[in-house]
Design a protein around this motif. Structure first.
Motif, short mmCIF file in Angstrom:
data_model
loop_
_atom_site.label_atom_id
_atom_site.label_comp_id
_atom_site.label_asym_id
_atom_site.label_seq_id
_atom_site.Cartn_x
_atom_site.Cartn_y
_atom_site.Cartn_z
N TRP A 214 10.87 -1.87 -2.13
CA TRP A 214 10.67 -1.31 -0.78
C TRP A 214 11.29 0.08 -0.69
O TRP A 214 10.65 1.02 -0.19
CB TRP A 214 11.30 -2.28 0.22
CG TRP A 214 11.41 -1.84 1.64
CD1 TRP A 214 10.40 -1.51 2.50
CD2 TRP A 214 12.64 -1.74 2.39
NE1 TRP A 214 10.92 -1.21 3.75
CE2 TRP A 214 12.28 -1.33 3.71
CE3 TRP A 214 13.98 -1.96 2.10
CZ2 TRP A 214 13.24 -1.15 4.71
CZ3 TRP A 214 14.92 -1.77 3.09
CH2 TRP A 214 14.55 -1.36 4.38
N LYS A 215 12.51 0.22 -1.20
CA LYS A 215 13.19 1.52 -1.21
C LYS A 215 12.41 2.53 -2.05
O LYS A 215 12.32 3.72 -1.69
CB LYS A 215 14.61 1.35 -1.75
CG LYS A 215 15.37 2.65 -1.98
CD LYS A 215 16.75 2.32 -2.53
CE LYS A 215 17.48 3.57 -2.99
NZ LYS A 215 16.93 4.15 -4.21
N TYR A 216 11.86 2.09 -3.18
CA TYR A 216 11.09 2.98 -4.05
C TYR A 216 9.87 3.53 -3.31
O TYR A 216 9.60 4.74 -3.33
CB TYR A 216 10.66 2.20 -5.30
CG TYR A 216 9.97 3.03 -6.35
CD1 TYR A 216 10.68 3.65 -7.37
CD2 TYR A 216 8.58 3.19 -6.32
CE1 TYR A 216 10.04 4.42 -8.34
CE2 TYR A 216 7.93 3.94 -7.28
CZ TYR A 216 8.66 4.56 -8.28
OH TYR A 216 8.03 5.31 -9.24
N ALA A 217 9.12 2.64 -2.64
CA ALA A 217 7.95 3.09 -1.88
C ALA A 217 8.36 4.03 -0.76
O ALA A 217 7.65 5.01 -0.46
CB ALA A 217 7.22 1.87 -1.31
N TRP A 218 9.48 3.77 -0.15
CA TRP A 218 10.00 4.59 0.94
C TRP A 218 10.38 5.98 0.41
O TRP A 218 10.02 7.01 0.98
CB TRP A 218 11.21 3.87 1.54
CG TRP A 218 11.72 4.38 2.84
CD1 TRP A 218 11.23 5.40 3.60
CD2 TRP A 218 12.84 3.85 3.56
NE1 TRP A 218 11.98 5.55 4.75
CE2 TRP A 218 12.97 4.61 4.74
CE3 TRP A 218 13.74 2.81 3.32
CZ2 TRP A 218 13.98 4.36 5.67
CZ3 TRP A 218 14.75 2.56 4.24
CH2 TRP A 218 14.85 3.32 5.42
N THR A 219 11.10 5.99 -0.71
CA THR A 219 11.59 7.25 -1.28
C THR A 219 10.45 8.15 -1.73
O THR A 219 10.47 9.37 -1.52
CB THR A 219 12.52 6.95 -2.48
OG1 THR A 219 13.62 6.15 -2.04
CG2 THR A 219 13.05 8.24 -3.08
N TYR A 220 9.42 7.53 -2.34
CA TYR A 220 8.35 8.32 -2.94
C TYR A 220 7.06 8.33 -2.11
O TYR A 220 5.97 8.58 -2.62
CB TYR A 220 8.11 7.82 -4.37
CG TYR A 220 9.35 8.02 -5.22
CD1 TYR A 220 9.75 9.29 -5.63
CD2 TYR A 220 10.16 6.94 -5.56
CE1 TYR A 220 10.91 9.48 -6.37
CE2 TYR A 220 11.32 7.12 -6.29
CZ TYR A 220 11.70 8.38 -6.69
OH TYR A 220 12.86 8.58 -7.42
N ASN A 221 7.22 8.09 -0.81
CA ASN A 221 6.15 8.32 0.18
C ASN A 221 4.88 7.52 -0.06
O ASN A 221 3.77 8.01 0.19
CB ASN A 221 5.80 9.82 0.25
CG ASN A 221 6.81 10.61 1.08
OD1 ASN A 221 7.32 10.10 2.08
ND2 ASN A 221 7.11 11.81 0.65
N ASP A 222 5.03 6.28 -0.51
CA ASP A 222 3.87 5.41 -0.66
C ASP A 222 3.78 4.53 0.58
O ASP A 222 4.34 3.44 0.64
CB ASP A 222 4.01 4.56 -1.93
CG ASP A 222 2.75 3.75 -2.24
OD1 ASP A 222 1.96 3.49 -1.31
OD2 ASP A 222 2.58 3.36 -3.41
#
Length: 316
Positions: A214-222
């Motif tokens: 979830w954090k990854y998608a948040w960080t990289y604008n997905d």
């Protein structure tokens, strides 16, 4: 193993030019991706004491079983292994079940913290009282009302009924001892009809890996992947439903700003009550972008699905 290699590389070359080159050339994204893998977390939580949940910071635990009329104090050692410090006899609400409305004479079921220690109280409540965080976030989005749920003592003179209006009451000497043992602002209170058995370690590795996905998608604008972690029934602390939340987040993601997000000091507790696979999650978050900065505590209630994915039901 790849994550371990990356971590060893970073620590062995700390502050070197190689680290900066690795970081700038995609190393940060690689590390962020590795943190979303269940295999990493399965190894990380091995040998952790997970009887009450997953804890990254030292807290005292108070577990109240309404059925047994008991309040148990558990404290951790340096390895975060919890041991039973004291078992207190406790009075709880006159009526069984979970609290819903003011005056229903029920003690709530849930996960709570202490918001205040009252030193001057009516003698009916003994020498002091600890004020709980009821209604918590999950209580509020379900429309529960009422307040003033305390852990307190008993009248110093005379007798009282063997139940309360919804609070938890213990013997005055026990309350004084409890006060001398805990830091109320670093204590978690778990209230249930009866204290449940611990859940499988795989539940925690699944939750932790999903939170970092979830954090990854948040960080990289997905935006699509980010929103997939939210349940369609999601309701934010301020009442914002999923559709409004989606519109709000799409507007932010469309800015395409570079973000830096860190999570730390996780607490994950299976949520008490009859519904299964609900978890209360709290952690420290730092969020920075070109237009916004936030640092503080974040709380989430989520459901762990049979396929090991998560569905966020509410957050604050």
């Amino acid at each position: 193993m790849k994550f371990i290699f990356v971590f060893m590389f970073l620590t062995s070359a700390l502050f070197s030019e190689d680290v900066l080159t690795f970081y700038k050339s995609g190393g940060k994204k690689l590390i962020d991706s590795e943190m979303g893998k269940p295999s990493y977390w399965a190894s990380y939580i091995m040998n952790k004491d997970l009887r009450f949940g997953y804890f990254e910071r030292a807290v005292s635990l108070l577990a109240c079983s309404k059925e047994k009329g008991a309040l148990e104090l558990y404290t951790p050692n340096a390895q975060q292994q919890f041991s039973l410090k004291k078992r207190y006899s406790a009075f709880t609400g006159k009526n069984p079940g979970d609290k819903n409305t003011r005056g229903d004479l029920r003690t709530p079921i849930g996960v709570y913290t202490f918001t205040e220690k009252k030193k001057n109280v009516d003698p009916f409540y003994g020498p002091m009282a600890f004020v709980t965080s009821y209604p918590n976030l999950y209580d509020r989005i379900r429309g529960k009302d009422g307040d003033g749920i305390w852990v307190h003592g008993v009248p110093s003179n005379g007798t009282r009924d063997p139940f309360t209006k919804g609070c938890i009451a213990i013997n005055n000497n026990d309350l004084i001892q409890l006060d001398q043992t805990i830091n109320p602002y670093n204590t978690v209170l778990i209230i249930d009809t009866s204290i449940k058995q611990s859940v499988s370690p795989s539940a925690y590795s699944s939750i932790l890996s999903a939170l970092f996905q979830w954090k990854y998608a948040w960080t990289y604008n997905d935006i699509d992947d980010y929103l997939s972690f939210y349940d369609p029934t999601f309701k934010r602390y301020d009442g914002m439903n999923f559709e409004r939340f989606k519109t709000y987040k799409e507007r932010i993601f469309n800015k395409d700003e570079e973000k830096n997000i860190t999570f730390s000091n996780f607490t994950i507790i299976p949520y008490p009550g009859e519904k299964k696979n609900l978890y209360w999650v709290a952690f420290h978050q730092v969020y920075t972008s070109e237009s916004h900065r936030f640092e503080g505590e974040k709380s989430i209630l989520l459901r762990l699905n049979p396929d090991h994915s998560i569905a966020i039901l509410t957050e604050e």
